[in-house]
Design an enzyme around this catalytic site. Structure first.
Site, PDB file in Angstrom:
ATOM      1  N   ARG A 200       3.957   8.807  -2.814  1.00 24.17           N
ATOM      2  CA  ARG A 200       4.327   7.829  -3.852  1.00 24.17           C
ATOM      3  C   ARG A 200       3.094   7.490  -4.692  1.00 24.17           C
ATOM      4  NH1 ARG A 200       3.086   4.956   0.915  1.00 24.17           N
ATOM      5  NH2 ARG A 200       1.293   3.608   0.527  1.00 24.17           N
TER       6      ARG A 200
ATOM      7  N   HIS B 267      -3.702  -3.835   8.122  1.00 26.56           N
ATOM      8  CA  HIS B 267      -3.187  -2.687   7.374  1.00 26.56           C
ATOM      9  C   HIS B 267      -2.817  -3.034   5.934  1.00 26.56           C
ATOM     10  CE1 HIS B 267      -3.441  -0.482  11.079  1.00 26.56           C
ATOM     11  NE2 HIS B 267      -2.734  -1.417  11.684  1.00 26.56           N
TER      12      HIS B 267
END
Ligand code: MV4
Length: 454
Positions: free
Chosen positions: A296, A240
């Site tokens: 974000r 990830h």
């Protein structure tokens, strides 16, 4: 006559993204304050700030994650804007709420929108309402009744994946291939969800076997303008952690991206979204399936900047100041192809952290080559934080030109005194499947395991 006092932006982050934010704030004529931990007292990026303030010891939970300490720093320095960067508190609704209560402006969406997108089931429901395509499966959490779970999984069709509603980024997920394995997976996933995220809600989706990770960048102001700024392919990842990202996504028709982008921008308007955001999709057999929204600025934003010519960090700060974006979707033009390599201070063979003191540094340059890095000769990389030490971004008229520039730039790069993944990246950009474009999220694991990749 003097004008109004310049506004002050506090940077609640460190390393390359702190430097990136400080550059943008300077361009906008803002005063800057950068907080730092004891371990970062000699961070080279701090010299870019008008003021620095130590907020705590090395462990992030006692400094970069300490909401009260950051609030105190903002109040003590007269800051009125706070940029959280990525990671740390960047997607914390509690932080967004605390800032709002103190009368400070977050560079980002409202706490309410952040909380909504943080709940993956609620996010999915919002996307279905907005016409954004989602992974097959119900847009509600499991009730807790095992008979219902079995029905939902059978209806969705095996294999399925059980996910925590409060999860994301790869934690709290379990793949289930056979009906007989479902009850245990549901139980374990619920336990993890409760333990890791304090929220036992879980849901079921169709499991996609070999998707690509394709995401859409958006930017929205508080005046009704929401833009989509192209796609990034981030499929080359390990555990990830993205390793190489690029824009546009190779081999996908521009019109398909435009249609998807239009839906994402519409979702932003429906959500009342403001600032920079990313819609994450799995892409398989020509279809896009929404999985999560990131509220974000992301590590890989430079590839979108390179192909659009826009300064995304400056834009998100302007939006937070209340300014309109001042451009429309028709003004957004996509030119050429950009690739980003994340260079980390890890051993290129074992991929174990290998921090150290920088003894020699030579950066590549020339046309179409950009380096976003906080490193300087003599700097000691602290072991306390993530190991990203540089982002090497190349741009070219074509993907081939961007790749050629990346090969040359990686060959030219020299960092001594710490480990670096440059030798690994050099291998990856030469991999025939990656060079051809369009590898799946499993490609890097297979490559590193020495397995066949086709
Ligand atoms: C999936 C999936 C396959 N099918 N969902 C991993 C992180 C989180 N954002 C969602 N993830 C996945 N969700 C369905 N229905 C495979 C992954 C996944 C993944 C996704 C994006 C990038 C890398 C990944 C690595 C492993 C698994």
């Amino acid at each position: 006559m003097t004008g109004p006092a310049p506004r002050t932006l506090l940077v609640a982050n460190r390393g390359e993204i702190a430097l990136r934010i400080l550059r943008a704030a300077r361009r906008l004529g803002l005063r800057t304050v950068c907080v730092h931990s004891v371990a970062d007292a000699d961070g080279p990026w701090l010299s870019m700030a008008d003021r620095t303030i130590c907020i705590g010891p090395a462990p992030a939970r006692d400094s970069y994650l300490d909401i009260a300490a950051i609030l105190r720093a903002a109040l003590a320095t007269g800051a009125d804007l706070v940029h959280p960067g990525y990671g740390f508190l960047s997607e914390s609704p509690a932080f967004a709420e605390a800032l709002a209560e103190a009368g400070l402006t977050l560079v980002g969406p409202t706490a309410e929108v952040m909380r909504r997108m943080g709940d993956k089931v609620e996010a999915k429901r919002a996307m279905i309402e907005a016409g954004v395509p989602c992974v097959p499966g119900p847009d509600r959490p499991l009730s807790g009744d095992p008979v219902e779970a079995a029905e939902v999984a059978a209806e969705t069709g095996y294999p399925v994946i059980v996910k925590a509603a409060g999860g994301g980024g790869g934690r709290g997920m379990r793949v289930v291939r056979r009906a007989e394995d479902l009850p245990e997976a549901v139980m374990l996933c619920r336990q993890e969800a409760e333990r890791f995220f304090g929220n036992p809600a879980i849901y079921i989706e169709k499991f996609l076997e070999k998707p690509r990770h394709v995401e859409i960048q958006v930017m929205a102001d508080g005046h009704g303008t929401a833009l989509w700024l192209g796609a990034r392919d981030c499929s080359l990842q390990r555990r990830h952690q993205k390793v190489i990202e690029e824009s546009p996504a190779p081999g996908i028709a521009p019109q398909d991206i435009a249609d998807l982008g239009t839906r994402c921008a519409q979702a932003c308007r429906m959500l009342g979204y403001t600032g920079a955001g990313t819609f994450e999709f799995l892409y398989e057999d020509g279809g896009f399936y929404f999985i999560e929204m990131n509220t974000r600025i992301q590590v890989e934003h430079p590839v979108s900047e390179e192909v659009t010519g826009l300064d995304l960090v400056t834009m998100q700060i302007s939006v937070a100041l209340g300014d309109p974006l001042g451009i429309t979707q028709e003004d957004v033009r996509f030119a050429g192809h950009a690739i980003e390599c994340r260079i980390t201070a890890e051993d290129a063979e074992t991929l174990r952290p290998a921090p150290g003191r920088i003894t020699a540094l030579h950066l590549p340059g020339g046309p179409g080559v950009r380096v976003d890095s906080h490193l300087a000769p003599g700097y000691r990389i602290p072991a306390s934080y993530d190991s990203l030490i540089a982002k090497l971004v190349t741009h070219g008229a074509t993907r081939q030109e961007a790749l050629d520039r990346m090969r040359a730039a990686l060959d030219e790069y020299r960092i001594e005194g710490c480990g670096s993944t440059i030798p690994l990246l050099r291998r990856l950009v030469d991999d025939p499947a990656f060079a051809a474009g369009g590898v799946s999220i499993h490609h890097l694991d297979r490559l590193l395991a020495g397995e066949p990749t086709t």
